[in-house]
Design a protein around this motif. Structure first.
Motif, PDB file in Angstrom:
ATOM      1  N   TYR A 107      24.448 102.877  41.717  1.00 35.67           N
ATOM      2  CA  TYR A 107      24.876 101.572  42.212  1.00 35.67           C
ATOM      3  C   TYR A 107      25.515 101.737  43.577  1.00 35.67           C
ATOM      4  N   VAL A 131      23.301  94.957  47.793  1.00 36.57           N
ATOM      5  CA  VAL A 131      23.569  95.662  46.541  1.00 36.57           C
ATOM      6  C   VAL A 131      22.353  96.521  46.229  1.00 36.57           C
ATOM      7  N   ALA A 188      18.786  94.204  46.941  1.00 40.88           N
ATOM      8  CA  ALA A 188      18.765  92.828  47.413  1.00 40.88           C
ATOM      9  C   ALA A 188      19.958  92.609  48.313  1.00 40.88           C
ATOM     10  N   VAL A 217      27.415  78.187  40.791  1.00 42.73           N
ATOM     11  CA  VAL A 217      28.736  78.637  40.346  1.00 42.73           C
ATOM     12  C   VAL A 217      29.711  78.454  41.500  1.00 42.73           C
ATOM     13  N   ASP A 251      29.901  80.632  31.669  1.00 47.40           N
ATOM     14  CA  ASP A 251      31.271  81.037  31.371  1.00 47.40           C
ATOM     15  C   ASP A 251      32.103  80.958  32.649  1.00 47.40           C
ATOM     16  N   ASP A 293      34.928  82.243  32.989  1.00 44.95           N
ATOM     17  CA  ASP A 293      35.471  83.587  33.084  1.00 44.95           C
ATOM     18  C   ASP A 293      36.831  83.628  33.777  1.00 44.95           C
ATOM     19  N   ARG A 305      40.328  84.839  34.856  1.00 45.50           N
ATOM     20  CA  ARG A 305      40.945  86.169  34.915  1.00 45.50           C
ATOM     21  C   ARG A 305      42.310  86.046  35.580  1.00 45.50           C
ATOM     22  N   LEU A 324      29.483  88.904  34.125  1.00 49.76           N
ATOM     23  CA  LEU A 324      30.924  88.759  33.938  1.00 49.76           C
ATOM     24  C   LEU A 324      31.664  90.023  34.332  1.00 49.76           C
ATOM     25  N   GLU A 325      30.995  90.888  35.071  1.00 51.19           N
ATOM     26  CA  GLU A 325      31.678  92.044  35.646  1.00 51.19           C
ATOM     27  C   GLU A 325      32.309  91.627  36.976  1.00 51.19           C
ATOM     28  N   PRO A 326      33.303  92.363  37.415  1.00 49.94           N
ATOM     29  CA  PRO A 326      33.952  91.969  38.662  1.00 49.94           C
ATOM     30  C   PRO A 326      33.155  92.343  39.916  1.00 49.94           C
ATOM     31  N   ASP A 327      32.070  93.090  39.744  1.00 50.84           N
ATOM     32  CA  ASP A 327      31.277  93.508  40.904  1.00 50.84           C
ATOM     33  C   ASP A 327      29.971  92.732  40.953  1.00 50.84           C
ATOM     34  N   PRO A 328      29.457  92.520  42.148  1.00 53.23           N
ATOM     35  CA  PRO A 328      28.128  91.900  42.226  1.00 53.23           C
ATOM     36  C   PRO A 328      27.077  92.858  41.686  1.00 53.23           C
ATOM     37  N   ALA A 329      26.040  92.285  41.132  1.00 54.64           N
ATOM     38  CA  ALA A 329      24.923  93.091  40.613  1.00 54.64           C
ATOM     39  C   ALA A 329      23.668  92.697  41.371  1.00 54.64           C
ATOM     40  N   VAL A 330      22.632  93.488  41.221  1.00 50.29           N
ATOM     41  CA  VAL A 330      21.333  93.076  41.734  1.00 50.29           C
ATOM     42  C   VAL A 330      20.390  93.012  40.534  1.00 50.29           C
ATOM     43  N   VAL A 390      21.080  89.318  44.702  1.00 49.82           N
ATOM     44  CA  VAL A 390      22.465  89.665  44.414  1.00 49.82           C
ATOM     45  C   VAL A 390      23.024  88.598  43.484  1.00 49.82           C
ATOM     46  N   GLN A 426      26.382  87.390  42.036  1.00 49.14           N
ATOM     47  CA  GLN A 426      27.830  87.533  42.226  1.00 49.14           C
ATOM     48  C   GLN A 426      28.534  87.475  40.871  1.00 49.14           C
ATOM     49  N   PRO A 427      29.744  87.971  40.809  1.00 52.23           N
ATOM     50  CA  PRO A 427      30.507  87.823  39.573  1.00 52.23           C
ATOM     51  C   PRO A 427      30.533  86.357  39.139  1.00 52.23           C
ATOM     52  N   ARG A 428      30.303  86.133  37.880  1.00 50.11           N
ATOM     53  CA  ARG A 428      30.271  84.813  37.224  1.00 50.11           C
ATOM     54  C   ARG A 428      28.948  84.071  37.444  1.00 50.11           C
TER      55      ARG A 428
END
Lengths: 274, 991
Positions: free
Chosen positions: A75, A108, A114, A156, A192, A194, A196, B180-186, B270, B272-274
Motif C-alpha cells: 500500500y 493511492v 488510482a 459522502v 455508515d 462512522d 469517531r 471505514l478505515e481511516p486511510d483512503p483505499a484504491v 480512490v 476516501q474514508p467513509r
C-alpha cells in the motif's frame, strides 16, 4: 455526537464570558516569525493540529505533503495539498481563522493505482485567550471542518469538530507551547456515518536562534480516534522571519509509534502577518 | 433572514439525505441489500422462481465445470440455475464460500464457470470474506445475501446479493462495500472471473482488444484496465455455456482481461474514508457455441437499462460444393467488429462472434447505427470479409464466399485391427507451414494446421483421435500425417498434397513391438480432464487419449477435485483396457505468508495424491480444502478425506517450477532452496529448514511425500532442473523415487503418456492390485521415459540381482553394471549417461547403434553391455548412488543465481552462458553448440533455459520424434541404485 455538542456549548460559554486579562508581552510579535506548534500534520483537514495561543491577523499559503509506503500491505499513498490560511484578530484575545485546502492531489497505490484531485475541505475556527500572565497565556480553540470537498468524496460529506486548550510559555529565546484537545468527525452519508472521536495533545518548544531563524520541535500524541494509540510523532521544523511581516515554516511530521502508517508528512508555509 | 432560511433548508436536505440510508451500507445487522438491476424485466410463460439448499440426491446443475455440492445454495427460475457455494465450501481463489460457482440454462448440462467471486483489487487481502448468509424470498424473486468484509480489512465491510427474478436469463448481483478505515483505499469493486487458462475466452468489446488482451504484470495491472459496455465469453467447445456480464448502475464495467482470470467491475478509484462503492450487474447465461447468444442478451439488457438500441445483423456463408460439411467453428466463424475494413485491427472494436449453422446462416445483435466489418475466419485465418452500415432495422451482410477446404479420411490400425490412436498432421513444406499456421482467436496454442479448438475434443490443434475412420477438414496444402500409439508401437507416416475441395484417404498401419520390460506396468501419474479448472477436453476424448497412449495405469489427478471418468470409460467399454486410480492434484490458489524472509505471500505448489475416494455430491468431489496449509498439514487433510498415507502415494509435482499469476507451482522453488547447502533436519526459522518441518496440527512433515516428478511433460530444460533437485535430495539422503508424467491437460499440449513411468510391480494388469502397485512406486522400482527404455542391474554382496529402487545395498566386490537400452526405431538415442553422486562419470555415444529406418521395426536394441562398478564408483568411499539416463544430449545450461540448479541456457548463442543470456528468447532454429559458463557473479534475474533447436530437416530422426512427441527430445532415466559402501546404511553423500 452528544458529547461533541456539549463541548461546543462549553466553549461558546467560555467565549461569551469575555476575555481574561491579556498581557501583550507574552504575545508580542517577533516580526514575521511564526509562532506556536509546528503546522505540519499527517491528518486530513488539519484534524488534531495544534493551534497557536496568540491571536494574530495573517494570510498564508503553502503546501503539505504526505507519504505512506506500507510495503507489507502493498500500500502506498501520496498526498499533496495546496492551502490558504487566514486569520483575523479583532482583539488581542481573539482570533477567527479559516483553513481552505484549495486543491488536493492523491495517489493511492496498491495492486491497482488510482488518483484523485479536487478541492479539499474548509475549516472555520476561533481561538480565545482565557488567561494570561506576563510569561504565559492560555486559550480555548475550536474549529469546525465543513464538508466542502468537491471531487474527492462521492455521495459522502464528512465534517469534523475540534476543541482544545492551547498554551504558550515564553522564556527569553525559548517558547514552550502545547495543546490538549478532542477531535471528532462523522459524515453525512447514505452509508455508515462512522462517527469517531479521540484525544490529541501536542507539546513542544521553539528556540529563536537568530532574529530570522527559529528551530522548533514538537511531540504529538493522538489517542482513541482510529486506534488506542493513533500516533506518536515528532514534528521538527525551521521557522524564518523576513522582516516585520513575512515569515515561513518548513516542517515535518515523523511518526514513531502507533497505528499511523505514514512515513512522513511535510509542510512549507509562507505567511504575511498584519 | 433569507440566508438563514436557505441554510436551514440545506441542513434539512442534508439530514434527509443522510437519514435515508442506502441498503446495508449503514451496517444495520437486519438490513436487506437493495434489489439489483431493477430496470431489467424479461418475460416468459413460466414464472417459477425458487431457492433451495442442496441435499443428497437433489437435482443439481451439471456440466464439465459443475461444482455444486451438498450444502450449497441453488437459485433458479424457469430459465436458469445458479449455484452459490456454502460459506465453508470455498473454491479456488475465494477465501470463503459465497461465490457463484455454477450457472446453466435450466436442465442443460453445460456449466462452464469455474468461479465468479468478489474482490476490491488483485491482492489476496482484497478478496471478499463472507461470514454471514441469509436467503430472501419475495414476490417473483429469490435471493441470497452475504455479509462480510475484505480479507485484510475488517473495517471494510462488503455485502453481496445474488437475486434471480422470474424469467431472467441470468442472475442479478449487487455488491456494496464501504471504507471505514481511516486511510483512503484504491478499489475496483469487481467480480473475479476465474477462467483457469484453458476454458472460456472473454470477448472484450473495446477498441483494439476483442480477444487480444494487453499483457500485464501485477505492477502494471492498472494499465491493462479497459472500460467496456459488457463482457461476453466464447465457450471452449461443445457442451459449454456462454456467459455475459452487463453493469446495471453504471454505463460501463472496468477491468483487466486474460485467459486465466478477468476482473470486471467498477473503475479503479480512490475511495476516501467513509466512502462507499456499489456495483450492480447482470450475468447472463446462454446456450450455444459462440459469443453471440450471450452478447445478444447483454445488448437487450443494455437496451432496457440505458435505452441503447440494437439491430439484428444477419448473413450467410457460402461453402464451395464438395467442401464436405458439416462446418464448425474452425471451418468458418464470423467476427463482427465495429469500424471499417481499411482500419487496422487496433482501431476496430470487436462486438461479437458467431459460428454459422450447418446451412451457413448467422444472425446476431449489434449496437444500432454503426458501421461494421464482418469477417469470416477459416482454420484460424481470415478468409472473407465485408463492410456495412447497420441502422436500426435488420441488416443483411449478404453472402460471403469461402474458399474450399480439403478433407482427409483417416484410418488407423494396430497389428491389423482398428485401435484407438493419435494422428498428428504437419505441414510438409515451409510454404504450407506459413500458409496454415494459426491460433484460435489469437489465443492458446499455435497450430499448423488448426483443425479444431486446441482446448476441446478431437480434432484439436493439429491432432486427431482415430479409431474408426475419421474425416477432418483442413486448409489446402502439402502435409505429412503421422500416426502414433505410444512408445512401444511403431509410427506411420504418409505425405499428401491437397487442393481446394480435394479429399484423400490415409490408412496408418502401426505395429506393436516387444519393448515394454517384462513385469512392468506403464503408468501416467499426472493427467487432467475437463473437471480441472484449466482443462476443457471432454471426458470421452480424455479416455480415448488414455487408450491411444496405450497406458495401462492412470492416476486421474484433476486440479482440486476428484474425478473418475467412470461414465466415459463405461461408454467406451474401456474398463478392461485401463486401470484408473482416482486421485487429485492439490493446487494452491490462496496466497499466505509461510516462507520466512519472503516479501510476498505464496502458495505451496502442486501435489498429487492417489488413490482417493470420490464422492460425487461432496465439495471438491471428496477432496479436502487445500488452501492455507503447508504440505505436512495438507497431507493430513487429504488423509482425513480417505487417502492412506501407508498405502497411497503423494507426489511432489514439478518441484522447480516458477509461479504462474503469482501462484507458486513448485514447492522446492517456492521455498527458494539453496541446493548448495544442506537441508536442516529441524526447523530453525529459515526457509531452507521449512522443507522438513512438521507444521502445527499435522501428522506429517512437509518432506513426507513419497515420490517426485523428475520428468513432467516434454520440456527438456525443466527435466534438467527437476533432475538437479532430485540429485540434491539423493545427496542429502532424502530418498524420494522419481516419476515421469505427461501432465496432459488436453489433446493439444503434451501427448498423454509422454513421458510415462514404467513400474516393476508384483501385480499384473489383469489382476491389478493398487496397493501392490503403489508399494512398488513408493519403493522406486520404476523408470521414466518418453521413448528410450533403460534397464540396469547389478549384483549385491549376497549375489542377488539388484535393480533400481530406494533400498540400499552393498555391491559385490566384482560387480558389474548391466545396462540395456532399447527404443522404438523412431526414437533417436544419442547418448547414455551414467551418473554417480550427481556427476556424469561415463557417457556412451559411439557405442550406440542407430536404426536405419525410423518407420521400420528393426534396430530396437541400442546398447547392451557391462561396465565394471568399481570403475564407476572410483573415489566413492562411503555411500553412493547411480542413475542411468538415455536420450538426447542435454542442452548446455548454467546456474547464474547461485542456488545450485541450472537456470539459464546459451540463449544468445555466443558460446558463453552469462548475464547476456538472461531474458533473451533463443532462436529456435539456431543450432546449439557447446557453451562455457561465464563469470557473471550471482544474478537475481536468470533464465530462460534454452530449448533444443527445432529440427528443420523433415527426414531427420529427431524430426519424426518431434512430430509425434511435440516439443520433446528423447529422454529416460532410471531410479537410483543405492550403494551402502561403508555398511552404515545409506545416509546420503557428503557434499
Amino acid at each position: 455526537m452528544r458529547c461533541d455538542a456539549a463541548a461546543l456549548c462549553t466553549l461558546c460559554a467560555l467565549l461569551l464570558c469575555g476575555p481574561a486579562r491579556a498581557d501583550d508581552a507574552v504575545c508580542a510579535r517577533d516580526g514575521g516569525m511564526p509562532s506556536g506548534p509546528v503546522q505540519s500534520t499527517l491528518g486530513e483537514d488539519e484534524l488534531g493540529l495544534a493551534r497557536r495561543a496568540c491571536p494574530r491577523s495573517e494570510l498564508a499559503t503553502g503546501a503539505r505533503g504526505l507519504l505512506v509506503a506500507d510495503y507489507d500491505a502493498f500500500y502506498g499513498h501520496i498526498r499533496g495539498s495546496g492551502f490558504v490560511w487566514g486569520s483575523w484578530a479583532p482583539t488581542p484575545e481573539r482570533e477567527l481563522f479559516f483553513t481552505l485546502e484549495a486543491f488536493r492531489y492523491q495517489q493511492v497505490i496498491s495492486s491497482v493505482v488510482a488518483d484523485a484531485i479536487g478541492v479539499g475541505r474548509l475549516g472555520l475556527g476561533m481561538t480565545q485567550r482565557v488567561a494570561s500572565t506576563e510569561d504565559a497565556t492560555l486559550g480555548l480553540t475550536g474549529r469546525l471542518v465543513l464538508p466542502t470537498s468537491i471531487g474527492l468524496s462521492r455521495d459522502v460529506w464528512p465534517f469534523a469538530l475540534e476543541l482544545g486548550v492551547t498554551g504558550l510559555w515564553r522564556a527569553g529565546a525559548f517558547d514552550l507551547h502545547g495543546q490538549l484537545g478532542a477531535i471528532a468527525s462523522a459524515a453525512l452519508s447514505r452509508g455508515d456515518s462512522d462517527p469517531r472521536a479521540g484525544m490529541v495533545t501536542t507539546a513542544g518548544a521553539a528556540w529563536r536562534a537568530l532574529d530570522w531563524l527559529a528551530l522548533v520541535l514538537d511531540v504529538h500524541l493522538g489517542l482513541g480516534y482510529a486506534a488506542a494509540l493513533d500516533v506518536l510523532a515528532l514534528d521538527p521544523g525551521l521557522r524564518f522571519a523576513f522582516g516585520r511581516h513575512a515569515g515561513a515554516e518548513l516542517s515535518a511530521t515523523l511518526p514513531v509509534a502507533g497505528r499511523e502508517r505514514a512515513l512522513l508528512g511535510a509542510l512549507l508555509r509562507f505567511a504575511w502577518s498584519f | 433572514m433569507a440566508r438563514g432560511a436557505t441554510a436551514m433548508v440545506c441542513l434539512a436536505m442534508a439530514s434527509l439525505y443522510a437519514c435515508a440510508k442506502e441498503s446495508c451500507l449503514d451496517g444495520d445487522a437486519a438490513c436487506e441489500v437493495a434489489s439489483p438491476c431493477k430496470r431489467l424485466r424479461f418475460e416468459c410463460d413460466d414464472p417459477f422462481v425458487g431457492i433451495r439448499r442442496l441435499r443428497s440426491g437433489d437435482d443439481r446443475p451439471s456440466g464439465s465445470d459443475a461444482l455444486a455440492a451438498n450444502g450449497d445454495y441453488v437459485l433458479e427460475n424457469s430459465q436458469i440455475t445458479a449455484v452459490i457455494d456454502a460459506l465453508d465450501h470455498p473454491h479456488y481463489l475465494a477465501p470463503t464460500g459465497g461465490a457463484l460457482i455454477d450457472l446453466t440454462r435450466r436442465g442443460v448440462p453445460h456449466d462452464g464457470l469455474n468461479q465468479v467471486y468478489q474482490a476490491s483489487g488483485l491482492l489476496p487481502g482484497d478478496a471478499a470474506v463472507y461470514d454471514g448468509l441469509r436467503t430472501i424470498e419475495g414476490d417473483g424473486f429469490a435471493a441470497i445475501q452475504l455479509r462480510g468484509h475484505l480479507q485484510d480489512h475488517p473495517d471494510q465491510p462488503i455485502y453481496t446479493r445474488y437475486e434471480v427474478r422470474a424469467c431472467d436469463p441470468g442472475i442479478r448481483i449487487r455488491s456494496e462495500a464501504i471504507n471505514l478505515e481511516p486511510d483512503p483505499a484504491v478499489w475496483t469493486l469487481a467480480d473475479g472471473w476465474y477462467w483457469g487458462g484453458h476454458s472460456q475466452l472473454p470477448l472484450v468489446p473495446h477498441r483494439g482488444v476483442g480477444f487480444g488482451y494487453p499483457d500485464f504484470e501485477l505492477d502494471s495491472a492498472t494499465d491493462a484496465f479497459r472500460s467496456v459496455p459488457y463482457l461476453a465469453t466464447l465457450p471452449p467447445g461443445d457442451g459449454y455455456a456462454a456467459y455475459a456480464c452487463v453493469p446495471c448502475n453504471a454505463r460501463s464495467l472496468s477491468g483487466f482481461f486474460d485467459t486465466a482470470i478477468s476482473s470486471a467491475g467498477t473503475a479503479p478509484r480512490v475511495v476516501q474514508p467513509r466512502e462507499y462503492v456499489i456495483y450492480e450487474r447482470f450475468i447472463a447465461v446462454a446456450e450455444g457455441k459462440s459469443v453471440a447468444p450471450a452478447a445478444d442478451i447483454a445488448l437487450e439488457a443494455r437496451r432496457q437499462l440505458f435505452g441503447e438500441r440494437w439491430a439484428e445483423l444477419h448473413g450467410r456463408i457460402a461453402f464451395p460444393r464438395g467442401d464436405g460439411e458439416p462446418a464448425g467453428e474452425t471451418r468458418a466463424t464470423v467476427r463482427i467488429d465495429e469500424g471499417r475494413r481499411r482500419d487496422p485491427a487496433a482501431q476496430r472494436t470487436p462486438r461479437t462472434q458467431v459460428t454459422p449453422d450447418d446451412a451457413g446462416r448467422f444472425s446476431v445483435r449489434v449496437p444500432a447505427d454503426r458501421r461494421y466489418v464482418v469477417q469470416v475466419d477459416a482454420f484460424g485465418r481470415t478468409a472473407a470479409s465485408t463492410e456495412l452500415e447497420v441502422g436500426r432495422g435488420r441488416a443483411d451482410a449478404g453472402t460471403l464466399e469461402l474458399p474450399g477446404a480439403a478433407r482427409l479420411l483417416l484410418r488407423m490400425t494396430l497389428d491389423g485391427s482398428e485401435q484407438q490412436g493419435l494422428v498428428l498432421v504437419h505441414p510438409a513444406d515451409d510454404e504450407t507451414e506459413a500458409a496454415v499456421t494459426a491460433q484460435r482467436f489469437f489465443n492458446f496454442d499455435t497450430c499448423a494446421p488448426l483443425l479444431g479448438s486446441s482446448l476441446g475434443g478431437s480434432p484439436a490443434c493439429n491432432r486427431v483421435l482415430v479409431r474408426e475412420p475419421v474425416s477432418v477438414a483442413l486448409p489446402p496444402g502439402r502435409y505429412t500425417v503421422y500416426g502414433t500409439m505410444g512408445p512401444f508401437v511403431s509410427i506411420a507416416r504418409h505425405s499428401v498434397e491437397l487442393g481446394e475441395s480435394e479429399q484423400a484417404e490415409i490408412a496408418l498401419e502401426l505395429t506393436s513391438m516387444p519393448l515394454q520390460p517384462a513385469g512392468t506396468l506403464s503408468a501416467d501419474f499426472h493427467v487432467h480432464g475437463a473437471p480441472s479448472f484449466d482443462s476443457s477436453i471432454p471426458d470421452l476424448d480424455r479416455v480415448r487419449a488414455f487408450l491411444a497412449s496405450r497406458l495401462q495405469v492412470i492416476a486421474a489427478t484433476d486440479h482440486d477435485v476428484v474425478h473418475d471418468y467412470a461414465d466415459a470409460i463405461a461408454e467406451l467399454g474401456a474398463e478392461s483396457r485401463i486401470r484408473l486410480m482416482t486421485g487429485l492434484e492439490t493446487t494452491g490458489h490462496v496466497l499466505f505468508d509461510y516462507v520466512p524472509g519472503s516479501d510476498v505471500p505464496q502458495v505451496i505448489g502442486h501435489w498429487n495424491f492417489w488413490p482417493l475416494p470420490r464422492d460425487a455430491e461432496a465439495p471438491w468431489r471428496g477432496a479436502p480444502w487445500d488452501e492455507l496449509a503447508e504440505p505436512g498439514l495438507l497431507f493430513t487433510r487429504v488423509e482425513e478425506a480417505g487417502w492412506s498415507a501407508d498405502t497411497g502415494v503423494v507426489q511432489l509435482n514439478h518441484p522447480w517450477e516458477t509461479a504462474e499469476f503469482g501462484r507458486d507451482r513448485g514447492w522446492a522453488y517456492a521455498l527458494g532452496l539453496d541446493t548448495r547447502a544442506d537441508l536442516p533436519a529441524h526447523f530453525d526459522g529459515s526457509a531452507q529448514s521449512l522443507f522438513r518441518r512438521k507444521p502445527e496440527g499435522a501428522h506429517h512433515h512437509n518432506s513426507d511425500y513419497h515420490v517426485q516428478e523428475v520428468m513432467n511433460g516434454t520440456d527438456a530444460g525443466r527435466f534438467q532442473q527437476y533432475r538437479a533437485f532430485w540429485f540434491y535430495l539423493l545427496d542429502q539422503g532424502l530418498l524420494r523415487p522419481g516419476t515421469a508424467n505427461s501432465d496432459s491437460h488436453g489433446l493439444a499440449d503434451g501427448v498423454l503418456g509422454m513421458p510415462r513411468t514404467l513400474v516393476y510391480s508384483d501385480t499384473s494388469f489383469a489382476d491389478f492390485d493398487p496397493e501392490l502397485f503403489n508399494r512398488a512406486v513408493r519403493e522406486g522400482r520404476m523408470l521414466g521415459t518418453n521413448g528410450p527404455i533403460v534397464e540396469v542391474s547389478t549384483l549385491d554382496d549376497q549375489g542377488r540381482r539388484r535393480t533400481p529402487s530406494i533400498e540400499a545395498f552393498a555391491p559385490a566386490a566384482d560387480a558389474v553394471l548391466n545396462v540395456r537400452v532399447s527404443a522404438a526405431p523412431w526414437v533417436p538415442v544419442a547418448e547414455v549417461r551414467v551418473i554417480v553422486n550427481g556427476r556424469a562419470v561415463m557417457t556412451l555415444r559411439d557405442e550406440l547403434s542407430h536404426p536405419a529406418d525410423p518407420f521400420g521395426l528393426d534396430g530396437v536394441l541400442r546398447y547392451e553391455g557391462e561396465i565394471a562398478l568399481a570403475e564407476l564408483l572410483d573415489g566413492v568411499r562411503h555411500d553412493g548412488w547411480l542413475v542411468v539416463e538415455a536420450g538426447a544430449a542435454l542442452m548446455p545450461a548454467a546456474d547464474l543465481d547461485c542456488d545450485g540448479i541450472v537456470d539459464t541456457g546459451d540463449n544468445n548463442g555466443d558460446g558463453v552462458i552469462d548475464g547476456d543470456d538472461v531474458d533473451v528468447e533463443p532462436d529456435a532454429d539456431t543450432p546449439a553448440g557447446d557453451a562455457e559458463i561465464g563469470s557473471s557473479g550471482c544474478l537475481d534475474d536468470v533464465g530462460p533455459m534454452r530449448d533444443p533447436p527445432r529440427e528443420r530437416d523433415r527426414e531427420a530422426p529427431l524430426y519424426h520424434f518431434g512430430a509425434v512427441v511435440p516439443g520433446g527430445e528423447p529422454a529416460a532415466f532410471t531410479n537410483p541404485l543405492l550403494f551402502d559402501l561403508d555398511g552404515g546404511g545409506f545416509t546420503g553423500v557428503s557434499r
